[in-house]
Write an enzyme that holds these catalytic residues in place. Structure first.
Site, PDB file in Angstrom:
ATOM      1  N   HIS A   4       0.813  -1.226   0.000  1.00  0.00           N
ATOM      2  CA  HIS A   4       0.000   0.000   0.000  1.00  0.00           C
ATOM      3  C   HIS A   4       0.836   1.261   0.000  1.00  0.00           C
ATOM      4  O   HIS A   4       0.347   2.336  -0.320  1.00  0.00           O
ATOM      5  CB  HIS A   4      -0.953  -0.007   1.206  1.00  0.00           C
ATOM      6  CG  HIS A   4      -1.809  -1.225   1.224  1.00  0.00           C
ATOM      7  ND1 HIS A   4      -1.390  -2.398   1.796  1.00  0.00           N
ATOM      8  CD2 HIS A   4      -3.034  -1.464   0.693  1.00  0.00           C
ATOM      9  CE1 HIS A   4      -2.333  -3.312   1.638  1.00  0.00           C
ATOM     10  NE2 HIS A   4      -3.331  -2.777   0.968  1.00  0.00           N
ATOM     11  N   GLY A  20      -5.384  10.965   9.602  1.00  0.00           N
ATOM     12  CA  GLY A  20      -6.250  10.006   8.904  1.00  0.00           C
ATOM     13  C   GLY A  20      -6.475  10.420   7.459  1.00  0.00           C
ATOM     14  O   GLY A  20      -6.468   9.603   6.541  1.00  0.00           O
ATOM     15  N   ARG A  24      -4.997  16.085   4.551  1.00  0.00           N
ATOM     16  CA  ARG A  24      -4.344  16.730   5.701  1.00  0.00           C
ATOM     17  C   ARG A  24      -2.844  16.471   5.667  1.00  0.00           C
ATOM     18  O   ARG A  24      -2.054  17.325   6.059  1.00  0.00           O
ATOM     19  CB  ARG A  24      -4.915  16.197   7.023  1.00  0.00           C
ATOM     20  CG  ARG A  24      -6.242  16.798   7.378  1.00  0.00           C
ATOM     21  CD  ARG A  24      -6.145  17.482   8.749  1.00  0.00           C
ATOM     22  NE  ARG A  24      -7.312  18.293   8.996  1.00  0.00           N
ATOM     23  CZ  ARG A  24      -8.419  17.842   9.571  1.00  0.00           C
ATOM     24  NH1 ARG A  24      -8.495  16.590   9.963  1.00  0.00           N
ATOM     25  NH2 ARG A  24      -9.426  18.645   9.772  1.00  0.00           N
ATOM     26  N   ARG A  43      -3.752   4.577  -4.035  1.00  0.00           N
ATOM     27  CA  ARG A  43      -5.098   4.773  -3.460  1.00  0.00           C
ATOM     28  C   ARG A  43      -5.338   6.206  -2.994  1.00  0.00           C
ATOM     29  O   ARG A  43      -6.215   6.454  -2.154  1.00  0.00           O
ATOM     30  CB  ARG A  43      -5.343   3.838  -2.260  1.00  0.00           C
ATOM     31  CG  ARG A  43      -5.482   2.403  -2.660  1.00  0.00           C
ATOM     32  CD  ARG A  43      -5.601   1.507  -1.446  1.00  0.00           C
ATOM     33  NE  ARG A  43      -5.719   0.137  -1.915  1.00  0.00           N
ATOM     34  CZ  ARG A  43      -6.839  -0.565  -1.902  1.00  0.00           C
ATOM     35  NH1 ARG A  43      -7.943  -0.059  -1.411  1.00  0.00           N
ATOM     36  NH2 ARG A  43      -6.869  -1.787  -2.355  1.00  0.00           N
ATOM     37  N   THR A  90      -8.524  13.870  14.909  1.00  0.00           N
ATOM     38  CA  THR A  90      -9.617  14.542  15.617  1.00  0.00           C
ATOM     39  C   THR A  90     -10.350  13.526  16.497  1.00  0.00           C
ATOM     40  O   THR A  90     -10.222  12.315  16.307  1.00  0.00           O
ATOM     41  CB  THR A  90     -10.623  15.172  14.629  1.00  0.00           C
ATOM     42  OG1 THR A  90     -11.145  14.143  13.796  1.00  0.00           O
ATOM     43  CG2 THR A  90      -9.982  16.253  13.789  1.00  0.00           C
ATOM     44  N   ASP A 205     -15.831  17.581  17.658  1.00  0.00           N
ATOM     45  CA  ASP A 205     -17.278  17.528  17.950  1.00  0.00           C
ATOM     46  C   ASP A 205     -17.489  17.035  19.384  1.00  0.00           C
ATOM     47  O   ASP A 205     -16.574  16.501  20.005  1.00  0.00           O
ATOM     48  CB  ASP A 205     -18.012  16.620  16.954  1.00  0.00           C
ATOM     49  CG  ASP A 205     -17.424  15.223  16.899  1.00  0.00           C
ATOM     50  OD1 ASP A 205     -16.359  15.060  16.273  1.00  0.00           O
ATOM     51  OD2 ASP A 205     -17.996  14.314  17.507  1.00  0.00           O
TER      52      ASP A 205
HETATM   53  N1  HPA Z   1     -16.464   9.259  16.861  1.00  0.00           N
HETATM   54  C1  HPA Z   1     -15.391   8.591  16.451  1.00  0.00           C
HETATM   55  N2  HPA Z   1     -14.328   9.182  15.960  1.00  0.00           N
HETATM   56  C2  HPA Z   1     -14.341  10.517  15.895  1.00  0.00           C
HETATM   57  C3  HPA Z   1     -15.427  11.269  16.306  1.00  0.00           C
HETATM   58  C4  HPA Z   1     -16.538  10.611  16.829  1.00  0.00           C
HETATM   59  O1  HPA Z   1     -17.535  11.239  17.213  1.00  0.00           O
HETATM   60  N3  HPA Z   1     -15.131  12.577  16.101  1.00  0.00           N
HETATM   61  C5  HPA Z   1     -13.892  12.616  15.568  1.00  0.00           C
HETATM   62  N4  HPA Z   1     -13.410  11.378  15.447  1.00  0.00           N
END
Ligand code: HPA
Length: 236
Positions: A4, A20, A24, A43, A90, A205
């Site tokens: 990969h 991820g 980015r 990919r 994140t 979030d």
């Molecule tokens: N769940 C899983 N992974 C995440 C989330 C989430 O709410 N936010 C950012 N990565």
């Protein structure tokens, strides 16, 4: 050569940042590194090597979730002899102590994945950060007056999970601060393969209030975290 990541031996630095999202990875390389070379496009999972303040460093996208993350991390370690891996991603917060846009320095990872039960059977391995990196990240975060916390993440296999509420209640009851989808695998592989690893996450979030950081603001907090990752790795 691996499957990969298709690149020449020696094209990847011993130290790698792991977002991820492959775009980015491109943003980090363009914003922070000089003398950048793209070493992988298979990919669309871009990888770049460049220099930060005279230090050689690579940035490799991993995709989302433990299985995808595991492929890239193992190829980096096994084929390209990478020794230090820092995930920059994140998370969703589960705790009022960790607010939107804060940085989480991840100490350890709870998990609902089948990967470690498949590896270890009934032995319940504890995936933890590499202490030297954790300690340096903490020191740099304090010195840079960043809004941050040190604590545990719940690495889940399912972003959309019908059992979410039950699992999050357990995570909250043991003081786990946030949710991601990769750290358990990073910390497990690092110990199995005797390399150093750390995860830094910005809160995108809230699973408590369902608020989200608007996409245009995400880049700023993400950049602050990448700065922390680089100064931790090269101890500046
Ligand atoms: N769940 C899983 N992974 C995440 C989330 C989430 O709410 N936010 C950012 N990565």
């Amino acid at each position: 050569m691996s499957i990969h990541i298709v690149s020449e031996e020696g094209s990847i630095a011993e130290t790698v940042l792991l977002p991820g999202d492959p775009l980015r990875a491109k943003h980090i390389a363009q914003t922070y590194l000089t003398d950048v070379v793209c070493y992988n496009e298979i990919r669309g999972m871009y990888g770049f090597t460049g220099s930060w303040h005279g230090n050689r460093v690579s940035v490799q996208g991993t995709g989302m979730g433990m299985p995808s993350f595991s492929i890239y991390a193992q190829e980096l370690i096994d084929t390209f002899k990478v020794k230090r891996l820092v995930r920059v991603g994140t998370c969703g917060t589960l705790n009022e102590r960790l607010r939107l846009k804060d940085v989480l320095i991840v100490q350890a990872a709870d998990c609902d994945s089948g990967m470690n039960p498949s590896r270890f059977g009934s032995y319940q391995y504890a995936p933890v950060a590499s202490f030297p990196l954790l300690q340096k990240a903490y020191r740099h975060a304090v010195e840079s007056s960043l809004a941050f916390a040190v604590g545990n993440v719940f690495t889940t296999d399912q972003f959309y999970d019908t059992k979410h509420a039950d699992k999050l209640a357990v995570a909250c009851s043991v003081g786990t601060l946030a949710v991601d989808m990769e750290t358990c695998e990073l910390y497990t592989l690092a110990h199995l393969k005797q390399v150093e690893a750390l995860t830094l996450l910005t809160v995108s979030d809230s699973l408590l209030t369902h608020e989200q950081v608007p996409p245009e603001e995400r880049q700023n907090t993400f950049n602050a975290m990448v700065g922390l990752a680089l100064s931790t790795l090269f101890d500046e």
